[in-house]
Design a protein around this motif. Structure first.
Motif, PDB file in Angstrom:
ATOM      1  N   ASN A   9       5.616 -47.921  26.324  1.00 39.75           N
ATOM      2  CA  ASN A   9       5.298 -46.515  26.574  1.00 39.75           C
ATOM      3  C   ASN A   9       4.134 -46.438  27.565  1.00 39.75           C
ATOM      4  OD1 ASN A   9       6.974 -45.224  24.197  1.00 39.75           O
ATOM      5  ND2 ASN A   9       5.764 -46.873  23.280  1.00 39.75           N
ATOM      6  N   GLU A  38       0.674 -57.331  19.719  1.00 36.15           N
ATOM      7  CA  GLU A  38       1.547 -56.282  19.185  1.00 36.15           C
ATOM      8  C   GLU A  38       1.207 -54.921  19.819  1.00 36.15           C
ATOM      9  OE1 GLU A  38       2.008 -58.376  14.769  1.00 36.15           O
ATOM     10  OE2 GLU A  38       0.792 -56.559  15.054  1.00 36.15           O
ATOM     11  N   ALA A  39      -0.102 -54.632  19.949  1.00 28.83           N
ATOM     12  CA  ALA A  39      -0.502 -53.378  20.604  1.00 28.83           C
ATOM     13  C   ALA A  39      -0.105 -53.375  22.077  1.00 28.83           C
ATOM     14  CB  ALA A  39      -2.008 -53.173  20.455  1.00 28.83           C
ATOM     15  N   LYS A  59       2.554 -54.786  23.337  1.00 28.03           N
ATOM     16  CA  LYS A  59       3.982 -54.492  23.405  1.00 28.03           C
ATOM     17  C   LYS A  59       4.230 -52.986  23.343  1.00 28.03           C
ATOM     18  CE  LYS A  59       5.593 -58.800  21.239  1.00 28.03           C
ATOM     19  NZ  LYS A  59       6.298 -59.365  20.060  1.00 28.03           N
ATOM     20  N   CYS A  60       3.539 -52.308  22.427  1.00 25.76           N
ATOM     21  CA  CYS A  60       3.693 -50.853  22.315  1.00 25.76           C
ATOM     22  C   CYS A  60       3.240 -50.158  23.599  1.00 25.76           C
ATOM     23  CB  CYS A  60       2.893 -50.344  21.112  1.00 25.76           C
ATOM     24  SG  CYS A  60       2.944 -48.559  20.892  1.00 25.76           S
ATOM     25  N   MET A 118      -1.360 -42.551  21.081  1.00 25.38           N
ATOM     26  CA  MET A 118      -0.047 -42.075  21.487  1.00 25.38           C
ATOM     27  C   MET A 118      -0.118 -40.590  21.843  1.00 25.38           C
ATOM     28  SD  MET A 118       1.696 -44.860  21.063  1.00 25.38           S
ATOM     29  CE  MET A 118       3.318 -44.185  21.350  1.00 25.38           C
ATOM     30  N   TYR A 129      -2.766 -51.899  15.327  1.00 25.02           N
ATOM     31  CA  TYR A 129      -1.947 -53.061  14.955  1.00 25.02           C
ATOM     32  C   TYR A 129      -2.847 -54.202  14.498  1.00 25.02           C
ATOM     33  CZ  TYR A 129       2.075 -50.727  17.078  1.00 25.02           C
ATOM     34  OH  TYR A 129       3.079 -49.841  17.367  1.00 25.02           O
ATOM     35  N   PHE A 134       7.052 -52.696  16.852  1.00 24.88           N
ATOM     36  CA  PHE A 134       6.215 -53.517  17.745  1.00 24.88           C
ATOM     37  C   PHE A 134       5.304 -54.479  16.994  1.00 24.88           C
ATOM     38  CE2 PHE A 134       6.977 -49.421  19.876  1.00 24.88           C
ATOM     39  CZ  PHE A 134       7.667 -49.861  20.986  1.00 24.88           C
ATOM     40  N   TYR A 188       9.661 -46.310  14.268  1.00 28.97           N
ATOM     41  CA  TYR A 188       9.702 -46.714  15.689  1.00 28.97           C
ATOM     42  C   TYR A 188       8.456 -47.520  16.060  1.00 28.97           C
ATOM     43  CZ  TYR A 188       9.091 -46.230  20.747  1.00 28.97           C
ATOM     44  OH  TYR A 188       8.875 -46.486  22.069  1.00 28.97           O
ATOM     45  N   LEU A 189       7.307 -47.091  15.587  1.00 29.19           N
ATOM     46  CA  LEU A 189       6.063 -47.791  15.932  1.00 29.19           C
ATOM     47  C   LEU A 189       5.957 -49.137  15.227  1.00 29.19           C
ATOM     48  CD1 LEU A 189       3.593 -44.752  15.854  1.00 29.19           C
ATOM     49  CD2 LEU A 189       4.553 -45.890  17.867  1.00 29.19           C
TER      50      LEU A 189
END
Length: 623
Positions: free
Chosen positions: A219, A211-212, A214-215, A165, A206, A184, A180-181
Motif C-alpha cells: 500500500n 512484516e511492516a 511488506k504492508c 493506514m 507488527y 502481512f 487483510y492486515l
C-alpha cells in the motif's frame, strides 16, 4: 333615648408568641384564660422545598475570577459582544465562585475565550475590578500526530515496526480489514481512529520490521493519491516516541512543552495536552502520540496548522544542529588524522636522514673523526688512497653538496644586495650542511667548499655594518621627503645631502667588491642621480628666495629746524622761506649728499675702478 352601654373589650390573645417561646424552651404551652372570644391561631408556613441540583452545563464556557457582587446582569453584559447568553449557571469550586455559560452562538466560544481569558474587567467605581479566567469545558478535540502534514523524509530503520493506514474502505467491516492486515505478519497492536477523529484511518504495529515493510510495499503512499486509494506510511508517532534512538536521531519529545506553549499562545487555547503510552501509562487512552485540546471545531484547522508549523520548525532546527555537530566532528577527525600522518612522515624522514647522515658532529667541530681517514673512506668507496682522484659520491652525498653550493651562491647574492638577514640565514644552513658532508667524506671538493664558507663567515661583520648604513641612508631619504612635504626645505636639503654622502660610500664599496654589473650597485647609482637632481633644484629654490627678499627699511630721519633754515638760506632758494621745504616735498628724485657726490666724482675714484651704482632712494619722509 340613652345609648346602651358598650360591651367590654376582649383581652388580646398571644398564641403565636407563646408558641414560639414554647418551641425555644421546649416546654408545653398552657392556654391563657380568656374572658372573651378566643382568637384563631394562624398556621406556620412550611419552608419551600430545596430546588433540585442542576447538572453542570456541557459543553460550556467556564468563567472564574469575578467578584461576589457580580449578578446575572453582569454576565449578560459581559457576553453581549459574542451573541449573548443562552444558559448560565453559578457554582462554587473549592470556595471559589465560578460560572458556566452557554452562548446563543456556540461558534463564538473560541472568540470569547481569546478575548476574555486573562482580561482585566471592571472600572473600580461601578463594577469591581477583577481578572477573569475563561476556558472551554466539555468540548475536546483529539489530533493524532500522523494526521498532521509532517512526512519527514528519511529511510527506514530496523526499529520501525508501526505503519499508519489511510483511506481504509468503509464498505468492509472491521473484521475484514483486520484479516487483510494480518496477512502481512503478526499484529501486536491495532487501533482504529474514531469516526469523529479520522475516518478510515488506523495504526498497525507488527512484531518485526520486515512484516511492516511488506504492508508498506503493498500500500504505497504517492503524491497523486486519491481519497479512495488505501495507503500507508511509517508511523511518525512511533519514531517521535523513540526519541534519539529513532531513525531521525532527534529527540522532539524534549521540546514538546515549548511547542504546546507556542501553539496555545497563537490559537488562544487554554488547555492542550500531550498523550501517549509514555505520558499516560495504564489509562484507557490510545498508545499512539496525540494531542487533546479544549476547543471548538472552528478552531481545529488553525490548531492543526500551528502544530504542523511548530513541529517542522523544531525538527529542522534540531536536524541542522545535528548536521553541524557531525560536520565539526568530521573536520576534527580529519585534522587529527592529518596531524598523525604528518607526524609519522616527519618521524620517517628523520629516521631516514639519520641513517644517511650518520652520527652528528658536535657544534663547531669541522674535523673528521680519527677512526675514519680520507684514504679509508676512498678505499671503501672504490677510489684510490693517494688523494689524486675524488671519491665517488652516492646520491645522498651529491645532493647535499649541491645544496651546499646553492646556499653559498644564495649567500653571495645576499652579500651583493647588502641583505644581512638572508646572508646570515643561508650561511647558517650551509655551514650545518657542510659539517655533515665533511663528517661523511673529506675530499678536495669538500675542502674547497669548507674554505668558501669560512671566507663568507669572515665577511659577516662587515656586511652587517654596511647593511646598517644602508638602512640609515634610506631612513634619511625618507625623512627628507617628509620634511619636504611639510615645507621645511632647509631641513630636507640637509637630510638629502647626508643620505647622498652615505649612498656614495655604499656605491663605492659595492663597485670595489662586486663590480658594476650587480643590481644593487645600479639601484644605488640611480638613487644618487635622482637625489642630486632634487638637491640641485632645492638649493636653487632656497637661493632664489634669499636673493629676492626686500632690503631692510631704514627709518627716515625727521626734518629739523636747521634743515629748514639751511634750505631757506641757500642761494638757489627763492625769497619765500617755505619754498625750499615745498620743493623738497614735491621733488621725487632724492638729493645726494656732499659725501655721496665726492665718492662718485671721477677725481676721487681710483684709476681703473668702475663707478659705483647710485644707492637706492631712501624712503619718502612723512610730510
Amino acid at each position: 333615648a340613652p345609648a346602651a352601654p358598650a360591651a367590654p373589650a376582649a383581652p388580646r390573645a398571644r398564641p403565636a408568641r407563646a408558641a414560639a417561646r414554647a418551641a425555644v424552651k421546649q416546654e408545653p404551652v398552657e392556654p391563657e384564660a380568656a374572658t372573651g372570644p378566643v382568637a384563631q391561631v394562624a398556621p406556620v408556613p412550611e419552608a419551600p422545598p430545596e430546588p433540585p441540583v442542576e447538572e453542570p452545563l456541557s459543553p460550556c464556557l467556564r468563567l472564574e475570577g469575578f467578584p461576589e457582587s457580580w449578578t446575572v446582569d453582569s454576565l449578560k453584559t459581559l457576553f453581549i459582544p459574542f451573541g449573548g447568553l443562552l444558559k448560565w449557571q453559578f457554582d462554587r469550586d473549592d470556595a471559589k465562585r465560578i460560572a458556566r455559560v452557554q452562548l446563543k452562538k456556540p461558534a463564538n466560544m473560541s472568540k470569547a475565550v481569546g478575548a476574555l481569558h486573562e482580561m482585566e474587567a471592571g472600572d473600580g467605581d461601578i463594577v469591581e475590578v477583577c481578572t477573569l479566567q475563561c476556558q472551554i469545558q466539555g468540548l475536546s478535540q483529539t489530533i493524532f500526530v500522523d494526521q498532521l502534514d509532517l512526512m519527514f523524509r528519511c529511510d527506514a530503520a530496523e526499529n520501525d515496526c508501526e505503519v499508519f493506514m489511510k483511506n481504509l474502505t468503509q464498505e468492509c467491516s472491521r473484521e475484514e480489514i483486520d484479516n487483510y492486515l494480518q496477512d502481512f505478519g503478526t499484529i501486536i497492536d491495532l487501533y482504529h481512529l474514531p469516526e469523529s477523529t479520522g475516518r478510515g484511518q488506523a495504526y498497525v504495529r507488527y512484531s518485526r520490521h520486515d512484516e511492516a515493510a511488506k504492508c508498506l510495499a503493498a500500500n504505497p503512499f504517492t503524491e497523486d493519491l486519491s481519497e479512495f486509494d488505501v495507503a500507508a506510511h511509517w508511523s511518525q508517532s512511533e519514531r517521535i516516541l523513540q526519541g534519539a534512538k529513532s531513525v531521525y536521531g532527534i529527540d522532539l519529545l524534549k521540546q514538546m512543552d515549548a511547542i504546546m506553549e507556542e501553539v496555545k499562545g497563537k490559537t488562544h487555547i487554554t488547555k492542550l495536552q500531550l498523550l501517549s503510552e509514555q505520558h499516560a501509562p495504564g489509562k484507557t487512552t490510545p498508545r499512539q502520540l496525540h494531542f487533546k485540546a479544549e476547543c471548538t471545531e472552528e478552531v481545529l484547522p488553525q490548531l492543526k496548522r500551528c502544530l504542523t508549523e511548530a513541529l517542522k520548525l523544531r525538527f529542522k532546527e534540531a536536524k541542522d544542529a545535528k548536521e553541524a555537530e557531525a560536520k565539526a566532528a568530521a573536520e576534527a577527525k580529519a585534522a587529527a588524522e592529518a596531524k598523525r600522518a604528518a607526524e609519522a612522515k616527519r618521524v620517517a624522514e628523520a629516521k631516514a636522514k639519520a641513517e644517511n647522515d650518520g652520527p652528528a658532529a658536535p657544534p663547531g667541530n669541522w674535523s673528521v673523526p680519527q677512526t675514519q681517514t680520507v684514504a679509508s673512506a676512498w678505499a671503501t668507496s672504490g677510489g684510490s688512497a693517494n688523494g689524486t682522484t675524488a671519491a665517488p659520491e652516492n646520491g645522498s652525498l651529491a645532493s647535499k653538496i649541491e645544496e651546499a653550493e646553492r646556499l653559498r651562491l644564495q649567500a653571495m647574492e645576499a652579500d651583493a644586495a647588502l641583505d644581512h638577514a638572508s646572508y646570515r640565514h643561508a650561511l647558517d644552513q650551509g655551514i650545518a650542511l657542510v659539517k655533515q658532508i665533511v663528517m661523511r667524506e673529506k675530499t678536495d671538493r669538500t675542502e674547497r667548499l669548507m674554505n668558501n664558507y669560512l671566507q663568507l663567515g669572515e665577511g659577516l661583520p662587515n656586511l652587517k655594518a654596511k647593511s646598517q648604513d644602508l638602512a640609515k641612508a634610506e631612513q634619511l631619504e625618507h625623512d627628507g621627503e617628509e620634511s619636504l612635504k611639510s615645507g621645511q626645505k632647509q631641513r630636507a636639503l640637509e637630510q638629502f645631502t647626508e643620505s647622498v654622502t652615505m649612498f656614495t660610500t655604499l656605491a663605492e664599496f659595492l663597485k670595489k667588491k662586486h663590480g658594476e654589473d650587480k643590481p644593487k650597485w645600479k639601484q644605488t647609482r640611480e638613487k644618487l642621480n635622482r637625489l642630486a637632481t632634487v638637491i640641485e633644484k632645492l638649493q636653487k629654490e632656497i637661493d632664489d628666495k634669499a636673493a629676492g627678499s626686500p632690503p631692510e627699511k631704514k627709518r627716515p630721519r625727521p626734518v629739523s629746524n636747521s634743515d629748514i633754515r639751511e634750505s631757506t638760506t641757500s642761494p638757489s632758494s627763492p625769497k619765500h622761506r617755505k619754498s625750499g621745504v615745498r620743493r623738497k616735498s614735491r621733488d621725487r628724485s632724492p638729493r645726494r649728499s656732499r659725501a655721496q657726490r665726492r665718492s662718485t666724482s671721477p677725481a676721487t675714484r681710483p684709476k681703473g675702478a668702475a663707478p659705483k651704482p647710485p644707492p637706492k632712494p631712501p624712503a619718502k619722509p612723512p610730510e
